[in-house]
Design a protein around this motif. Structure first.
Motif, PDB file in Angstrom:
ATOM      1  N   ILE A 245       4.617 -20.412   2.143  1.00  0.00           N
ATOM      2  CA  ILE A 245       4.342 -21.626   1.346  1.00  0.00           C
ATOM      3  C   ILE A 245       4.213 -21.232  -0.128  1.00  0.00           C
ATOM      4  O   ILE A 245       4.721 -21.910  -1.026  1.00  0.00           O
ATOM      5  CB  ILE A 245       3.064 -22.344   1.825  1.00  0.00           C
ATOM      6  N   ARG A 246       3.546 -20.095  -0.376  1.00  0.00           N
ATOM      7  CA  ARG A 246       3.413 -19.632  -1.770  1.00  0.00           C
ATOM      8  C   ARG A 246       4.787 -19.357  -2.374  1.00  0.00           C
ATOM      9  O   ARG A 246       5.074 -19.759  -3.507  1.00  0.00           O
ATOM     10  CB  ARG A 246       2.580 -18.342  -1.819  1.00  0.00           C
ATOM     11  N   GLN A 247       5.647 -18.675  -1.590  1.00  0.00           N
ATOM     12  CA  GLN A 247       6.993 -18.373  -2.112  1.00  0.00           C
ATOM     13  C   GLN A 247       7.771 -19.661  -2.352  1.00  0.00           C
ATOM     14  O   GLN A 247       8.515 -19.775  -3.323  1.00  0.00           O
ATOM     15  CB  GLN A 247       7.759 -17.504  -1.115  1.00  0.00           C
ATOM     16  N   ALA A 248       7.619 -20.616  -1.440  1.00  0.00           N
ATOM     17  CA  ALA A 248       8.378 -21.870  -1.545  1.00  0.00           C
ATOM     18  C   ALA A 248       7.921 -22.690  -2.752  1.00  0.00           C
ATOM     19  O   ALA A 248       8.693 -23.477  -3.298  1.00  0.00           O
ATOM     20  CB  ALA A 248       8.214 -22.686  -0.266  1.00  0.00           C
ATOM     21  N   ALA A 249       6.679 -22.477  -3.180  1.00  0.00           N
ATOM     22  CA  ALA A 249       6.139 -23.261  -4.300  1.00  0.00           C
ATOM     23  C   ALA A 249       6.953 -23.056  -5.570  1.00  0.00           C
ATOM     24  O   ALA A 249       7.121 -23.990  -6.356  1.00  0.00           O
ATOM     25  CB  ALA A 249       4.678 -22.890  -4.544  1.00  0.00           C
ATOM     26  N   ASP A 250       7.470 -21.869  -5.763  1.00  0.00           N
ATOM     27  CA  ASP A 250       8.195 -21.568  -6.998  1.00  0.00           C
ATOM     28  C   ASP A 250       9.379 -22.493  -7.228  1.00  0.00           C
ATOM     29  O   ASP A 250       9.700 -22.824  -8.354  1.00  0.00           O
ATOM     30  CB  ASP A 250       8.681 -20.107  -6.994  1.00  0.00           C
ATOM     31  N   SER A 251      10.054 -22.864  -6.132  1.00  0.00           N
ATOM     32  CA  SER A 251      11.191 -23.783  -6.317  1.00  0.00           C
ATOM     33  C   SER A 251      10.905 -25.155  -5.707  1.00  0.00           C
ATOM     34  O   SER A 251      11.825 -25.941  -5.490  1.00  0.00           O
ATOM     35  CB  SER A 251      12.462 -23.178  -5.731  1.00  0.00           C
ATOM     36  N   VAL A 252       9.618 -25.425  -5.445  1.00  0.00           N
ATOM     37  CA  VAL A 252       9.217 -26.704  -4.834  1.00  0.00           C
ATOM     38  C   VAL A 252      10.123 -27.004  -3.634  1.00  0.00           C
ATOM     39  O   VAL A 252      10.674 -28.094  -3.475  1.00  0.00           O
ATOM     40  CB  VAL A 252       9.200 -27.865  -5.853  1.00  0.00           C
ATOM     41  N   LEU A 253      10.269 -25.976  -2.800  1.00  0.00           N
ATOM     42  CA  LEU A 253      11.114 -26.079  -1.619  1.00  0.00           C
ATOM     43  C   LEU A 253      10.376 -26.872  -0.545  1.00  0.00           C
ATOM     44  O   LEU A 253       9.186 -26.660  -0.328  1.00  0.00           O
ATOM     45  CB  LEU A 253      11.363 -24.645  -1.116  1.00  0.00           C
ATOM     46  N   ARG A 254      11.082 -27.782   0.095  1.00  0.00           N
ATOM     47  CA  ARG A 254      10.438 -28.523   1.204  1.00  0.00           C
ATOM     48  C   ARG A 254      10.143 -27.575   2.346  1.00  0.00           C
ATOM     49  O   ARG A 254      10.982 -26.754   2.712  1.00  0.00           O
ATOM     50  CB  ARG A 254      11.374 -29.611   1.710  1.00  0.00           C
ATOM     51  N   VAL A 255       8.969 -27.691   2.932  1.00  0.00           N
ATOM     52  CA  VAL A 255       8.615 -26.799   4.042  1.00  0.00           C
ATOM     53  C   VAL A 255       8.113 -27.587   5.256  1.00  0.00           C
ATOM     54  O   VAL A 255       7.493 -28.635   5.119  1.00  0.00           O
ATOM     55  CB  VAL A 255       7.518 -25.770   3.647  1.00  0.00           C
TER      56      VAL A 255
END
Ligand code: ADP
Length: 490
Positions: A245-255
């Motif tokens: 989730i932290r990594q996905a935050a950088d590109s506001v990736l849907r998770v």
């Protein structure tokens, strides 16, 4: 009976990228081990980060044309894949038992359950409906439609090698998304077999890509950072989920996150104990206790706690531990040494805090990573086994005094995946639906999974739902359009 070599042929040494079966860029491979024997049963290609990006390239290249296929075409490919799963039923079941260890009967149930996601989402593909209406002011028309979210990265765990893959792939494909799937390194074979089935079912090249690797973080990082990726769906442990989730935050990736559980199993004084004991055996010992939905804490009313403990112990003594391929085996090995050590540590900690051991309690001599089915009674507050996910065949019983006490104990965890409640009082059952903080509940049943149901948790058990009419929406984005009132004077 299907032979082992027949099943393992064709799966070795190859990644599935852009519709082609190819070696990893480095040419290296790793062993897949049968946890019942400790023997290597196959080698698979060990993908590098460059292979991961090649898989994403393929998914991106296929994205536009796959999104443009008709829902019926997508549904029919999924339906053919479902039919092929039925044709290869025994091979898939054997493969799962070999790489994961569960008894064959349970692997067969998983083929049924896992296959069902292909059929369910073949039916949902043609039911992606939007809305049309007049805005409250009457000045315009509002159109709500759905678009495929785009290329997806799917990460799956080892405990349900087929179902965890179909539960993500099928809704993604039905929605019109392309995917890269990274199976757990411990159980990559079933996913590779599934990729073969999807290819045979007529899936265009690049729509599904599979990378097997021992370097989960190294391969996943660049894919998650890539701006072309639009969605990450993960099933696994809460610590890894948080990291992603932290990594996905950088590109506001849907998770979408299906993380750990710590399921309470409540037995009230008015429960049908026959039903509760059958439910307990399922909720605890299915998959050798290695399920995020496994009952972790048995909260039993003090007036029936001893009878429940005695009767469940008698049932546990009847379990037959051994290699999952052998006839009559009901408890297979744990996945690896780490799992055995964890089960042992949790049992030792509980016993040190004065829990009483009714049966089991230790690992079995090798080969294989076996842990005896175990029952503990009188487990004290503060014991690690009540706070951590056991992921093993250990049933821990805690007595409670009244309904308020039961609810307090049940909710005293950061997890919220599933709860099980046994009561014959319908009003109490409904109060539990309201008061237990979990995304799912079994009311007088010990297994709840179904392709038609929205599977998922609250609190630190995750976000998003898999299966049901909800599952496809994880892979769709909402598009709202406003257009002027067609009758307005210009
Ligand atoms: P478990 O402890 O049950 O194996 P994990 O959460 O470690 O659960 O693993 C679930 C999946 O997540 C596996 O496919 C594993 O390879 C993958 N995984 C583990 N660590 C990472 C990571 N840092 N980045 C991406 N995937 C990971």
């Amino acid at each position: 009976m299907t032979s082992t070599s027949e099943v393992l042929d064709d799966l070795e040494d190859r990644l599935f990228i852009g519709g082609r079966w190819r070696e990893s860029a480095s040419g290296t491979r790793f062993d897949v081990v049968d946890p019942a024997t400790g023997d290597a049963i196959a080698h698979v290609a060990d993908a590098t980060p460059a292979d991961g990006i090649a898989a994403l390239d393929a998914a991106v290249a296929a994205a536009e044309s796959w999104a443009a296929t008709t829902p019926r075409v997508r549904g029919e490919i999924l339906r053919r894949a479902f039919d092929l799963v039925q044709t290869q039923f025994e091979e898939l079941a054997l493969l799962m038992t070999l790489e994961m260890g569960k008894p064959l009967a349970e692997s067969r149930s998983e083929v049924t359950y896992g296959g069902e996601f292909l059929r369910w989402f073949s039916e949902e593909a043609v039911r992606i409906n939007g809305r049309y209406g007049t805005n409250p002011e009457g000045t315009g028309r509002m159109i709500v439609s759905y678009r495929p979210v785009g290329p997806c990265y799917l990460i799956t765990p080892w405990n349900f090698p087929l179902a965890m893959a179909t539960r993500k792939i099928a809704p993604a494909l039905a929605a019109g998304c392309t995917v890269v799937l990274k199976p757990a390194e411990l159980t990559p074979l079933t996913t590779l077999a599934l990729a073969g089935i999807l290819q045979e079912a007529g899936l265009p090249d690049g729509v599904v890509n599979v990378v097997t690797t021992t370097d989960a973080a190294g391969v996943s990082g660049p894919i998650i950072r890539d701006p072309r990726l639009r969605k990450l769906s993960f099933t696994g442990s809460t610590p890894v989920g948080k990291q992603l989730i932290r990594q996905a935050a950088d590109s506001v990736l849907r998770v979408s996150m299906e993380l750990g559980g710590n399921a309470p199993f409540l037995v009230f004084e008015d429960a049908d104990l026959d039903l509760a004991i059958d439910g307990a055996m399922l909720a605890k010992f299915r998959n050798i206790g290695q399920a995020c939905t496994a009952a972790n804490r048995f909260l039993v009313h003090e007036s029936v706690a001893e009878e429940f403990a005695e009767r469940v112990t008698a049932r546990v003594r009847e379990l037959h531990m051994g290699r999952g391929t052998e006839h009559g085996v009901t408890i297979g090995p744990l996945i690896d040494d780490r799992a055995v050590t964890k089960a042992q540590d949790l049992v030792d900690d509980a016993v040190m805090r004065r829990a009483a051991l009714r049966v089991g309690g230790t690992s079995a001599p090798g080969p294989g990573t076996f842990f005896e089915p175990t029952v503990l009674v009188g487990v004290a507050t503060g014991s690690r086994i009540l706070e951590e996910e056991i992921f093993g065949p250990v049933l821990a019983i805690v007595p409670f005094a009244d309904e308020a006490d039961a609810v307090r104990l049940a909710n005293a965890t950061e997890f919220g995946l599933v709860s099980y409640v046994f009561t014959q009082d319908p009003a109490r059952g409904q109060r539990m639906i309201d008061r237990l903080e979990t995304g799912m509940m079994g009311l007088n049943v010990g297994a709840i999974s179904n392709a038609a149901a929205p599977f998922g948790g609250v609190k630190q058990s995750g976000m998003g739902r898999e299966g049901g009419v909800e599952g496809i929406h994880e892979y769709l984005s909402v598009k709202y359009t406003l257009t002027p009132d067609p009758y307005a004077k210009r």
